[in-house]
Design an enzyme around this catalytic site. Structure first.
Site, PDB file in Angstrom:
ATOM      1  N   LYS A 195       0.602  -8.622   1.241  1.00 56.44           N
ATOM      2  CA  LYS A 195      -0.292  -8.671   2.403  1.00 56.44           C
ATOM      3  C   LYS A 195      -1.749  -8.544   1.958  1.00 56.44           C
ATOM      4  O   LYS A 195      -2.628  -9.254   2.450  1.00 56.44           O
ATOM      5  CB  LYS A 195       0.078  -7.552   3.396  1.00 56.44           C
ATOM      6  CG  LYS A 195       1.377  -7.862   4.119  1.00 56.44           C
ATOM      7  CD  LYS A 195       2.006  -6.672   4.820  1.00 56.44           C
ATOM      8  CE  LYS A 195       3.381  -7.053   5.348  1.00 56.44           C
ATOM      9  NZ  LYS A 195       4.212  -5.917   5.756  1.00 56.44           N
ATOM     10  N   GLN A 224       3.528   0.062   7.409  1.00 61.43           N
ATOM     11  CA  GLN A 224       4.733  -0.498   6.783  1.00 61.43           C
ATOM     12  C   GLN A 224       5.949   0.383   7.083  1.00 61.43           C
ATOM     13  O   GLN A 224       5.907   1.596   6.924  1.00 61.43           O
ATOM     14  CB  GLN A 224       4.505  -0.608   5.268  1.00 61.43           C
ATOM     15  CG  GLN A 224       5.579  -1.344   4.499  1.00 61.43           C
ATOM     16  CD  GLN A 224       5.654  -2.826   4.838  1.00 61.43           C
ATOM     17  OE1 GLN A 224       4.652  -3.462   5.157  1.00 61.43           O
ATOM     18  NE2 GLN A 224       6.840  -3.388   4.776  1.00 61.43           N
ATOM     19  N   ASP A 230       1.769  -6.356  14.282  1.00 61.46           N
ATOM     20  CA  ASP A 230       3.222  -6.440  14.079  1.00 61.46           C
ATOM     21  C   ASP A 230       3.938  -6.848  15.370  1.00 61.46           C
ATOM     22  O   ASP A 230       5.091  -7.256  15.345  1.00 61.46           O
ATOM     23  CB  ASP A 230       3.771  -5.055  13.686  1.00 61.46           C
ATOM     24  CG  ASP A 230       4.167  -4.958  12.226  1.00 61.46           C
ATOM     25  OD1 ASP A 230       4.527  -5.989  11.640  1.00 61.46           O
ATOM     26  OD2 ASP A 230       4.116  -3.835  11.697  1.00 61.46           O
TER      27      ASP A 230
END
Ligand code: GUN
Length: 285
Positions: free
Chosen positions: A53, A97, A120
């Protein structure tokens, strides 16, 4: 004859090219989209995902912050960081995460992320907006599945799509997005009786059950589109999808490989979400 292979890497590069151009244009206007990624602990797979990322941000000209916190970080310290990032003006997307260490309540952390920075698409408000069809930030892997199907020139409207798997991250949202595209959707999962009877009716079969090589040719209607969301690490270290690619490609229509199918789309959709979030926040400022 063997089926055409859907090249997720190429589609992903095409989208990233367009994102890079748009970010260059914004940079010239003095605006840079910013993404913050938070990693708690030492999980090996998570470390790889977070590095990828960070690299995508760098390659596409985004501002990037990565916060690497120790395994013993308390929930309240993590929530304090999320609160700080929520208020930070140069950050437009926040991704914590997963999985988090066991002593931290994942739901409390997801709920604390500002809805408009939730790139997300996991916040309950974004999930709710997806269900009722309102504008929202879409979860990255499901959005990547739809984008991959569309950019391959496959019509979704009017088709029978069967989804195997009912997770919050993939199965549920991908079925909602397929419905939004006017597919008729059937959901299967580990307790479904006579699963093959259902999957053999699918024009589009999306597999996200998390079991290596679960779907073989006997599950597939000749010519069906096969989208494999599985990423299973085998004992020999190799990556395997949920679909037995070698047997299925002999009967199916277009099919995604693993790796190189859905996988590359996930981070690309994260970058797209960050750009969308950044522009919305800028326009509201
Ligand atoms: N861990 C595995 N996949 C994901 C994802 O899509 N988002 C986050 N935040 N964590 C993950």
């Amino acid at each position: 004859m063997s089926a055409p292979v859907i090249n997720g890497k190429q589609v992903s590069e095409d989208i990233r090219g367009a994102l890079r151009e748009e970010v260059e244009r914004l940079n010239k206007l003095g605006f840079t989209p910013g993404l913050a990624v938070v990693l708690v602990g030492e999980d090996a797979a998570s470390q790889v995902y977070v590095r990828n990322k960070e690299k995508a941000c760098h390659d596409l000209g985004y501002y990037s912050e990565v916060h690497r916190l120790s395994e013993s970080t308390s929930e309240s310290d993590l929530l304090a960081l999320v609160d700080k990032l929520n208020k930070q003006e140069d950050i437009h997307g926040i991704l914590v995460q997963l999985p988090l260490p066991k002593h931290i309540n994942e739901k409390a952390v997801i709920d604390a992320i500002a809805v408009e920075k939730d790139v997300d698409g996991f916040h309950p408000v974004n999930v709710g907006n997806l269900v009722i069809g309102d504008d929202s930030l879409l979860p990255c892997t499901p959005a990547g599945v739809i984008e991959l199907i569309k950019r391959t020139g496959i019509e979704i409207s009017g088709k029978h799509a069967v989804v195997i798997g009912r997770s919050n991250i993939v199965g549920k949202p991908v079925s909602l997005l397929l419905q939004r595209e006017n597919a008729t959707v059937t959901m299967c999962h580990s307790r479904t009786a006579n699963m093959k009877e259902l999957t053999r009716q699918a024009d589009i079969l999306v597999v996200a059950i998390g079991r290596a090589n679960f779907v073989d040719a006997s599950y597939v209607k000749p010519g069906a589109v096969i989208i494999d969301v599985g990423m299973n690490r085998l004992d020999n270290g190799k990556l395997a999808g949920d679909v037995d690619f070698e047997s299925v490609k002999e009967v199916s229509g277009p099919i995604t490989p693993v790796p190189g199918g859905v996988g590359p789309m996930t981070i690309t959709m994260l970058m797209q979400n960050t750009l969308i979030a950044a522009k919305r926040l800028r326009d509201q400022a």
